[in-house]
Design a protein around this motif. Structure first.
Motif, PDB file in Angstrom:
ATOM      1  N   PHE A   9      -5.798  15.583  -4.235  1.00 18.77           N
ATOM      2  CA  PHE A   9      -4.603  14.923  -3.705  1.00 18.77           C
ATOM      3  C   PHE A   9      -4.567  14.888  -2.183  1.00 18.77           C
ATOM      4  O   PHE A   9      -3.688  14.299  -1.588  1.00 18.77           O
ATOM      5  N   ARG A  10      -5.562  15.536  -1.567  1.00 21.07           N
ATOM      6  CA  ARG A  10      -5.624  15.557  -0.109  1.00 21.07           C
ATOM      7  C   ARG A  10      -5.787  14.176   0.499  1.00 21.07           C
ATOM      8  O   ARG A  10      -5.379  13.939   1.627  1.00 21.07           O
ATOM      9  N   VAL A  11      -6.388  13.292  -0.274  1.00 22.27           N
ATOM     10  CA  VAL A  11      -6.638  11.948   0.252  1.00 22.27           C
ATOM     11  C   VAL A  11      -5.480  10.994  -0.050  1.00 22.27           C
ATOM     12  O   VAL A  11      -5.550   9.811   0.257  1.00 22.27           O
ATOM     13  N   ALA A  12      -4.418  11.513  -0.648  1.00 19.55           N
ATOM     14  CA  ALA A  12      -3.289  10.649  -1.021  1.00 19.55           C
ATOM     15  C   ALA A  12      -2.700   9.963   0.204  1.00 19.55           C
ATOM     16  O   ALA A  12      -2.627  10.546   1.288  1.00 19.55           O
ATOM     17  N   ARG A  13      -2.318   8.717   0.030  1.00 22.10           N
ATOM     18  CA  ARG A  13      -1.642   8.014   1.124  1.00 22.10           C
ATOM     19  C   ARG A  13      -0.569   7.098   0.558  1.00 22.10           C
ATOM     20  O   ARG A  13      -0.609   6.704  -0.603  1.00 22.10           O
ATOM     21  N   TYR A  14       0.391   6.785   1.427  1.00 25.24           N
ATOM     22  CA  TYR A  14       1.518   5.961   1.005  1.00 25.24           C
ATOM     23  C   TYR A  14       1.045   4.557   0.674  1.00 25.24           C
ATOM     24  O   TYR A  14       0.273   3.966   1.419  1.00 25.24           O
ATOM     25  N   LEU A  15       1.469   4.046  -0.449  1.00 25.27           N
ATOM     26  CA  LEU A  15       1.075   2.701  -0.860  1.00 25.27           C
ATOM     27  C   LEU A  15       2.198   1.705  -0.621  1.00 25.27           C
ATOM     28  O   LEU A  15       2.036   0.728   0.108  1.00 25.27           O
ATOM     29  N   MET A  16       3.357   1.942  -1.212  1.00 33.23           N
ATOM     30  CA  MET A  16       4.471   0.995  -1.078  1.00 33.23           C
ATOM     31  C   MET A  16       5.752   1.559  -1.677  1.00 33.23           C
ATOM     32  O   MET A  16       5.737   2.517  -2.436  1.00 33.23           O
ATOM     33  N   GLY A  17       6.845   0.916  -1.332  1.00 27.07           N
ATOM     34  CA  GLY A  17       8.118   1.233  -1.973  1.00 27.07           C
ATOM     35  C   GLY A  17       8.581   0.023  -2.758  1.00 27.07           C
ATOM     36  O   GLY A  17       8.530  -1.093  -2.263  1.00 27.07           O
ATOM     37  N   ALA A  18       9.019   0.253  -3.983  1.00 27.94           N
ATOM     38  CA  ALA A  18       9.462  -0.856  -4.826  1.00 27.94           C
ATOM     39  C   ALA A  18      10.941  -0.668  -5.178  1.00 27.94           C
ATOM     40  O   ALA A  18      11.351   0.402  -5.611  1.00 27.94           O
ATOM     41  N   ALA A  19      11.727  -1.718  -4.946  1.00 31.89           N
ATOM     42  CA  ALA A  19      13.150  -1.657  -5.295  1.00 31.89           C
ATOM     43  C   ALA A  19      13.366  -2.084  -6.738  1.00 31.89           C
ATOM     44  O   ALA A  19      14.348  -1.722  -7.361  1.00 31.89           O
ATOM     45  N   LYS A  20      12.422  -2.862  -7.240  1.00 25.60           N
ATOM     46  CA  LYS A  20      12.507  -3.342  -8.624  1.00 25.60           C
ATOM     47  C   LYS A  20      11.167  -3.142  -9.316  1.00 25.60           C
ATOM     48  O   LYS A  20      10.127  -3.079  -8.663  1.00 25.60           O
ATOM     49  N   LEU A  21      11.224  -3.114 -10.639  1.00 23.66           N
ATOM     50  CA  LEU A  21       9.995  -2.879 -11.397  1.00 23.66           C
ATOM     51  C   LEU A  21       8.958  -3.970 -11.195  1.00 23.66           C
ATOM     52  O   LEU A  21       7.762  -3.708 -11.197  1.00 23.66           O
ATOM     53  N   ASP A  22       9.424  -5.206 -10.981  1.00 19.67           N
ATOM     54  CA  ASP A  22       8.439  -6.285 -10.841  1.00 19.67           C
ATOM     55  C   ASP A  22       7.728  -6.253  -9.489  1.00 19.67           C
ATOM     56  O   ASP A  22       6.829  -7.041  -9.236  1.00 19.67           O
TER      57      ASP A  22
END
Ligand SMILES: Nc1nc2c(ncn2[C@@H]2O[C@H](COP(=O)(O)OP(=O)(O)O)[C@@H](O)[C@H]2O)c(=O)[nH]1
Ligand SMILES: [Mg+2]
Length: 217
Positions: A9-22
């Motif tokens: 998990f050390r390489v984890a990085r932020y991908l995106m934030g989603a307000a809706k499932l789609d």
């Protein structure tokens, strides 16, 4: 050779934030979702898991985010940070809308492999926590409960809290696992990393970079 094999998990990085499932990325690979009441220590735990200081924003002001935040471990594996429930300063309508989104995510997301629910060890299994556990078990999603901020209790009280929580969880559904955890003193950190790792598909043999070198010569 890389540290990633010790803690993937050390390489984890932020991908995106989603307000809706789609708005979520394509429903492939593996996602494990983190949930919990606002202020349960979820963001702090995520930073500890990833061994990064500010991967997930930690906040002393509860109830800000209403986004499903996604973190990428590699091309196939993601961590989903679900908005904290409980204290959110939102209207009843917004709350109902959010509950609908959350329960749909649990029911419909095919790549969702497991749900980790954070609960303050001093007051676990509030009504909303039980609701989350119930939704997940109804949707056949394995649940792992993390009793967080365990540094706030002495060792004896910690054990009692874990036993009591396990008894209560067993009444809701069988097969729910649990542990104590503290980001402050790293108690239970390796246990949590191991539990998460067991759900992901880490391909140790193949490099995930899309370069064309097949293997070292
Ligand atoms: N004592 C103690 N405090 C913690 C721990 N983890 C988080 N906190 C504190 O709890 C508050 C909420 O943490 P945060 O990670 O933002 O919670 P979230 O809302 O669930 O993401 C912050 O003030 C943290 O510093 C822990 O393991 N021990
Ligand atoms: Mg948070």
């Amino acid at each position: 050779m890389t540290n990633a094999s010790l803690n993937p998990f050390r390489v984890a990085r932020y991908l995106m934030g989603a307000a809706k499932l789609d708005q979520l990325p394509p429903d492939v690979g593996v996602e494990v979702a983190l949930a919990g009441r606002s202020n349960a220590g979820k963001s702090t735990a995520l930073n500890a898991i990833a061994d990064q200081k500010s991967l997930a924003k930690t906040s002393k002001t509860p109830g800000r985010t209403q986004l499903i935040n996604l973190f990428m471990i590699d091309d196939d594996n993601r961590i989903t940070d679900l908005p904290g429930y409980g204290f959110a300063k939102v209207s009843k309508d917004q709350k109902a809308q959010w509950q609908k989104t959350l329960s749909r995510y649990l029911q419909e997301r095919q790549c969702l492999r497991a749900l980790v629910i954070f609960m303050d060890i001093r007051h676990p299994l509030k009504e909303t926590d039980k609701e989350m556990v119930q939704w997940a078990t109804t949707a056949n999603i394995p649940v792992h409960v993390v009793l967080s901020k365990a540094d706030k209790l002495k060792s004896g009280a910690r054990k009692t809290a874990l036993l009591t929580a396990n008894k209560r969880l067993a009444r809701i559904s069988e097969g729910i696992t649990s542990q104590v955890f503290s980001a402050t003193n790293k108690l239970g950190l390796q246990e949590l990393i191991d539990r998460l790792s067991s759900w992901y598909c880490f391909d140790e043999s193949a490099p995930d970079q899309s370069d064309d070198s097949e293997s070292s010569q």
